[in-house]
Design a protein around this motif. Sequence first.
Motif, PDB file in Angstrom:
ATOM      1  N   LYS A 122      44.480  30.467  50.982  1.00 46.31           N
ATOM      2  CA  LYS A 122      43.557  30.250  52.395  1.00 46.31           C
ATOM      3  C   LYS A 122      42.204  30.253  52.071  1.00 46.31           C
ATOM      4  O   LYS A 122      41.821  30.624  50.927  1.00 46.31           O
ATOM      5  N   ASP A 123      41.538  29.547  53.188  1.00 50.02           N
ATOM      6  CA  ASP A 123      40.075  29.378  53.198  1.00 50.02           C
ATOM      7  C   ASP A 123      39.436  30.708  53.558  1.00 50.02           C
ATOM      8  O   ASP A 123      38.648  30.774  54.466  1.00 50.02           O
ATOM      9  N   TRP A 124      39.254  31.660  52.609  1.00 51.89           N
ATOM     10  CA  TRP A 124      38.601  32.934  52.950  1.00 51.89           C
ATOM     11  C   TRP A 124      37.149  32.812  52.996  1.00 51.89           C
ATOM     12  O   TRP A 124      36.318  33.232  53.464  1.00 51.89           O
ATOM     13  N   ALA A 125      36.613  32.006  51.957  1.00 46.75           N
ATOM     14  CA  ALA A 125      35.091  31.700  51.586  1.00 46.75           C
ATOM     15  C   ALA A 125      34.432  31.061  52.953  1.00 46.75           C
ATOM     16  O   ALA A 125      33.295  31.216  53.277  1.00 46.75           O
ATOM     17  N   ARG A 126      35.196  30.560  53.574  1.00 45.73           N
ATOM     18  CA  ARG A 126      34.530  29.884  54.937  1.00 45.73           C
ATOM     19  C   ARG A 126      34.069  30.819  56.004  1.00 45.73           C
ATOM     20  O   ARG A 126      33.318  30.891  56.825  1.00 45.73           O
ATOM     21  N   TYR A 127      34.828  31.998  55.864  1.00 51.02           N
ATOM     22  CA  TYR A 127      34.258  33.000  56.759  1.00 51.02           C
ATOM     23  C   TYR A 127      33.548  34.121  55.864  1.00 51.02           C
ATOM     24  O   TYR A 127      33.568  35.341  56.430  1.00 51.02           O
ATOM     25  N   GLY A 128      33.136  34.000  54.954  1.00 55.58           N
ATOM     26  CA  GLY A 128      32.382  35.138  53.913  1.00 55.58           C
ATOM     27  C   GLY A 128      33.407  36.023  53.331  1.00 55.58           C
ATOM     28  O   GLY A 128      32.706  37.145  52.872  1.00 55.58           O
ATOM     29  N   GLN A 129      34.471  35.739  53.256  1.00 53.22           N
ATOM     30  CA  GLN A 129      35.531  36.816  52.749  1.00 53.22           C
ATOM     31  C   GLN A 129      35.877  36.486  51.296  1.00 53.22           C
ATOM     32  O   GLN A 129      36.807  37.094  50.812  1.00 53.22           O
ATOM     33  N   GLY A 130      35.462  35.383  50.745  1.00 61.53           N
ATOM     34  CA  GLY A 130      36.041  34.855  49.469  1.00 61.53           C
ATOM     35  C   GLY A 130      35.912  35.855  48.343  1.00 61.53           C
ATOM     36  O   GLY A 130      36.780  36.160  47.559  1.00 61.53           O
ATOM     37  N   ASP A 131      34.853  36.437  48.353  1.00 61.42           N
ATOM     38  CA  ASP A 131      34.599  37.304  47.133  1.00 61.42           C
ATOM     39  C   ASP A 131      35.431  38.576  47.245  1.00 61.42           C
ATOM     40  O   ASP A 131      36.105  39.063  46.161  1.00 61.42           O
ATOM     41  N   GLN A 132      35.497  39.164  48.230  1.00 58.17           N
ATOM     42  CA  GLN A 132      36.307  40.063  48.600  1.00 58.17           C
ATOM     43  C   GLN A 132      37.906  39.829  48.231  1.00 58.17           C
ATOM     44  O   GLN A 132      38.525  40.927  47.784  1.00 58.17           O
ATOM     45  N   ILE A 133      38.196  38.807  48.544  1.00 58.96           N
ATOM     46  CA  ILE A 133      39.662  38.671  48.415  1.00 58.96           C
ATOM     47  C   ILE A 133      40.004  38.276  46.948  1.00 58.96           C
ATOM     48  O   ILE A 133      40.751  38.631  46.244  1.00 58.96           O
ATOM     49  N   ARG A 134      38.986  37.600  46.140  1.00 61.70           N
ATOM     50  CA  ARG A 134      39.236  37.467  44.847  1.00 61.70           C
ATOM     51  C   ARG A 134      39.004  38.839  43.971  1.00 61.70           C
ATOM     52  O   ARG A 134      39.859  38.932  43.113  1.00 61.70           O
ATOM     53  N   PHE A 135      38.196  39.712  44.382  1.00 65.58           N
ATOM     54  CA  PHE A 135      38.157  41.021  43.917  1.00 65.58           C
ATOM     55  C   PHE A 135      39.464  41.906  44.323  1.00 65.58           C
ATOM     56  O   PHE A 135      40.091  42.435  43.096  1.00 65.58           O
ATOM     57  N   MET A 136      39.962  41.837  45.191  1.00 63.01           N
ATOM     58  CA  MET A 136      41.096  42.649  45.576  1.00 63.01           C
ATOM     59  C   MET A 136      42.381  41.903  44.703  1.00 63.01           C
ATOM     60  O   MET A 136      43.154  42.685  44.190  1.00 63.01           O
ATOM     61  N   THR A 137      42.371  40.551  44.637  1.00 61.51           N
ATOM     62  CA  THR A 137      43.652  40.002  44.017  1.00 61.51           C
ATOM     63  C   THR A 137      43.459  40.482  42.597  1.00 61.51           C
ATOM     64  O   THR A 137      44.434  40.556  42.007  1.00 61.51           O
ATOM     65  N   ALA A 138      42.244  40.399  42.064  1.00 60.83           N
ATOM     66  CA  ALA A 138      42.379  40.621  40.540  1.00 60.83           C
ATOM     67  C   ALA A 138      42.639  42.261  40.527  1.00 60.83           C
ATOM     68  O   ALA A 138      43.009  42.604  39.333  1.00 60.83           O
ATOM     69  N   SER A 139      42.168  42.944  41.382  1.00 58.43           N
ATOM     70  CA  SER A 139      42.203  44.270  41.288  1.00 58.43           C
ATOM     71  C   SER A 139      43.927  44.597  41.292  1.00 58.43           C
ATOM     72  O   SER A 139      44.530  45.571  40.331  1.00 58.43           O
ATOM     73  N   VAL A 140      44.681  44.030  42.273  1.00 63.02           N
ATOM     74  CA  VAL A 140      46.167  44.066  42.258  1.00 63.02           C
ATOM     75  C   VAL A 140      46.631  43.657  41.009  1.00 63.02           C
ATOM     76  O   VAL A 140      47.616  44.452  40.535  1.00 63.02           O
ATOM     77  N   ARG A 141      46.394  42.532  40.481  1.00 67.06           N
ATOM     78  CA  ARG A 141      46.760  41.999  39.126  1.00 67.06           C
ATOM     79  C   ARG A 141      46.579  43.177  38.114  1.00 67.06           C
ATOM     80  O   ARG A 141      47.728  43.371  37.021  1.00 67.06           O
ATOM     81  N   ASP A 142      45.510  43.904  37.989  1.00 71.30           N
ATOM     82  CA  ASP A 142      45.051  45.071  36.997  1.00 71.30           C
ATOM     83  C   ASP A 142      46.323  46.051  37.175  1.00 71.30           C
ATOM     84  O   ASP A 142      46.525  46.676  36.281  1.00 71.30           O
ATOM     85  N   GLY A 143      46.268  46.462  38.316  1.00 72.97           N
ATOM     86  CA  GLY A 143      47.385  47.418  38.593  1.00 72.97           C
ATOM     87  C   GLY A 143      48.599  47.120  38.519  1.00 72.97           C
ATOM     88  O   GLY A 143      49.391  48.036  37.759  1.00 72.97           O
TER      89      GLY A 143
END
Length: 138
Positions: free
Chosen positions: A71-92
């Motif tokens: 999804k186009d989260w960056a368009r709404y300024g949420q891209g960095d948050q989503i990338r951090f969250m998905t990386a955190s989930v993968r680490d978990g």
Amino acid sequence: MRTLKTAAGRRLRATRGAPRARQVDCPIDVDDIMSTVHVTLGRLPLAATVDHLLLRLRGHIQLLLPEIEAKDWARYGQGDQIRFMTASVRDGLSNEPKTGPAVVRCVYAQELAHICRDLLALALAEPGFERPYPAAAS
């Protein structure tokens, strides 16, 4: 039957009582994911079933992550948050407890169920909206 359209333009169907045959164009079965989450969170899973629940939860999470990232989260300024969250989930997912008492794996299954429920809400939400899709929030 609920039908949802993904960011990639595919249709998603959530059916009750239908055969569990996997459809190529339908990677997310909302009812299946939520039933797994409810079983896991309803009470502490039995030690005999925890491995099966962990396998299902990991599979659901691995299906949901690409849907969220598409999804186009960056368009709404949420891209960095989503990338951090998905990386955190993968680490978990890579930090699963392999040894110790069975209760540790049961609690880990419940943690994955919470994560899975939140990821489902993000997968069903449209970028820029404040509230997740109501079916996943329950």
